[in-house]
Design an enzyme around this catalytic site. Structure first.
Site, PDB file in Angstrom:
ATOM      1  N   PHE A 168      -0.178 -10.578  -2.061  1.00 20.38           N
ATOM      2  CA  PHE A 168       0.549  -9.586  -1.164  1.00 20.38           C
ATOM      3  C   PHE A 168       0.812  -7.976  -1.489  1.00 20.38           C
ATOM      4  CE2 PHE A 168       1.627 -13.871   0.851  1.00 20.38           C
ATOM      5  CZ  PHE A 168       1.611 -13.673   2.114  1.00 20.38           C
ATOM      6  N   ASP A 169       0.250  -7.357  -0.756  1.00 20.21           N
ATOM      7  CA  ASP A 169       0.767  -5.925  -1.266  1.00 20.21           C
ATOM      8  C   ASP A 169       2.056  -5.681  -0.783  1.00 20.21           C
ATOM      9  OD1 ASP A 169       0.387  -3.231  -1.376  1.00 20.21           O
ATOM     10  OD2 ASP A 169      -0.085  -2.823   0.880  1.00 20.21           O
ATOM     11  N   LEU A 170       2.598  -4.558  -1.020  1.00 14.14           N
ATOM     12  CA  LEU A 170       4.116  -4.537  -0.798  1.00 14.14           C
ATOM     13  C   LEU A 170       4.412  -3.461   0.384  1.00 14.14           C
ATOM     14  CD1 LEU A 170       7.054  -4.989  -1.804  1.00 14.14           C
ATOM     15  CD2 LEU A 170       6.556  -3.111  -3.270  1.00 14.14           C
TER      16      LEU A 170
END
Length: 214
Positions: free
Chosen positions: A7-9
Site C-alpha cells: 500500500f502507498d501511504l
C-alpha cells in the site's frame, strides 16, 4: 487473489494533502516564491527533490535547501495535518485476518511513515514498512518496492499487488514486475492512472475492499 499487498501511504491510506501543501508553502516562502495551493498537488506522490527541482529549473542546491525548509514545518506540524481514509484501517485488519502479507511501500522517508502509522495506531496492521531513505539511493517507488519485496522474501512477483493513487505507484510496480490497483479517492485522476497502465481502478475504499477480498 494476491498474497503480497503493498500500500502507498499518501492518497491511499491517509489524506495528507493539508500537511504536505502547507509544508511546501513554508519552503517556498523562504525563496519568496508564490504558488496557489492547487498548483502544488503534484508534490503528493513523487520524491520531494524531484518536485522542487521543477520549481527551481533543476537547480539541485535550491532543491536541497527547499527540502530542508519543507521538513522544518513537516516534521513538527505538517506530518500530523493528516487523516485516515474512512474504512482503511478495517480493510487492513481484514486482509491480515485473511492471511495476506500487508506492507507499506511509500516514497515518503521511512521514519516519517512510521511516525504517521504510530500516530494513527495502525502500525501493527502492517507486516512490513518500507519507505525512502532520508539520504541515500532508495527514494523512487521502484527502489522502495524492491526493498519491500526483500523484507517479505517474495519469490514470485505474480503474487504481488501494489495499491496506490498516482502514476508513480503504477510505473514503480510495473518496473519490478508486479500489477497495480489504482484508487480514485486519492490525488491521481482516472486518466493519469489509466494512461500509466493500472490493471484495475477502485472508486472508493469499499470497492477496494471488495476487489481485494473477493
Amino acid at each position: 487473489m494476491k498474497q503480497y499487498l503493498f500500500f502507498d501511504l499518501d492518497g491511499t491510506v491517509t489524506d495528507s494533502k493539508t500537511g504536505i501543501i502547507r509544508s511546501v508553502q513554508h519552503a517556498l516562502a523562504h525563496f519568496n516564491v508564490s504558488r496557489a495551493d492547487e498548483d502544488l498537488l503534484y508534490f503528493i506522490g513523487p520524491p520531494l527533490r524531484d518536485s522542487f527541482g521543477k520549481i527551481f529549473d533543476g537547480d539541485t542546491a535550491k532543491a536541497e535547501l527547499a527540502v530542508k525548509k519543507y521538513r522544518e514545518y513537516y516534521t513538527v506540524t505538517g506530518i500530523f495535518e493528516n487523516a485516515l481514509y474512512d474504512g482503511i484501517a478495517d480493510l487492513l485488519a481484514a486482509l491480515r485476518g485473511a492471511g495476506r502479507v500487508v506492507s507499506l511501500a511509500t516514497s515518503k522517508p521511512e521514519p516519517f511513515a512510521l511516525r504517521i502509522l504510530e500516530h494513527f495506531g495502525i502500525a501493527g496492521l502492517f507486516d512490513h514498512v518500507a519507505g525512502a531513505e532520508l539520504t541515500g539511493p532508495r527514494n523512487s517507488k521502484s527502489s522502495v518496492l524492491r526493498h519491500a519485496c526483500g523484507l517479505c522474501d517474495v519469490d514470485d512477483m505474480q503474487q504481488c499487488l501494489m495499491v496506490g493513487d498516482r502514476k508513480y505507484d503504477v510505473l514503480g510496480a510495473h518496473a519490478v514486475g508486479m500489477s497495480c490497483a489504482g484508487v480514485l479517492y486519492g490525488y491521481g485522476s482516472r486518466r493519469e492512472l489509466e494512461e500509466a497502465g493500472a490493471e484495475c481502478l477502485c472508486d472508493d475504499v469499499p470497492s477496494l475492499r471488495r476487489m481485494l477480498l473477493a
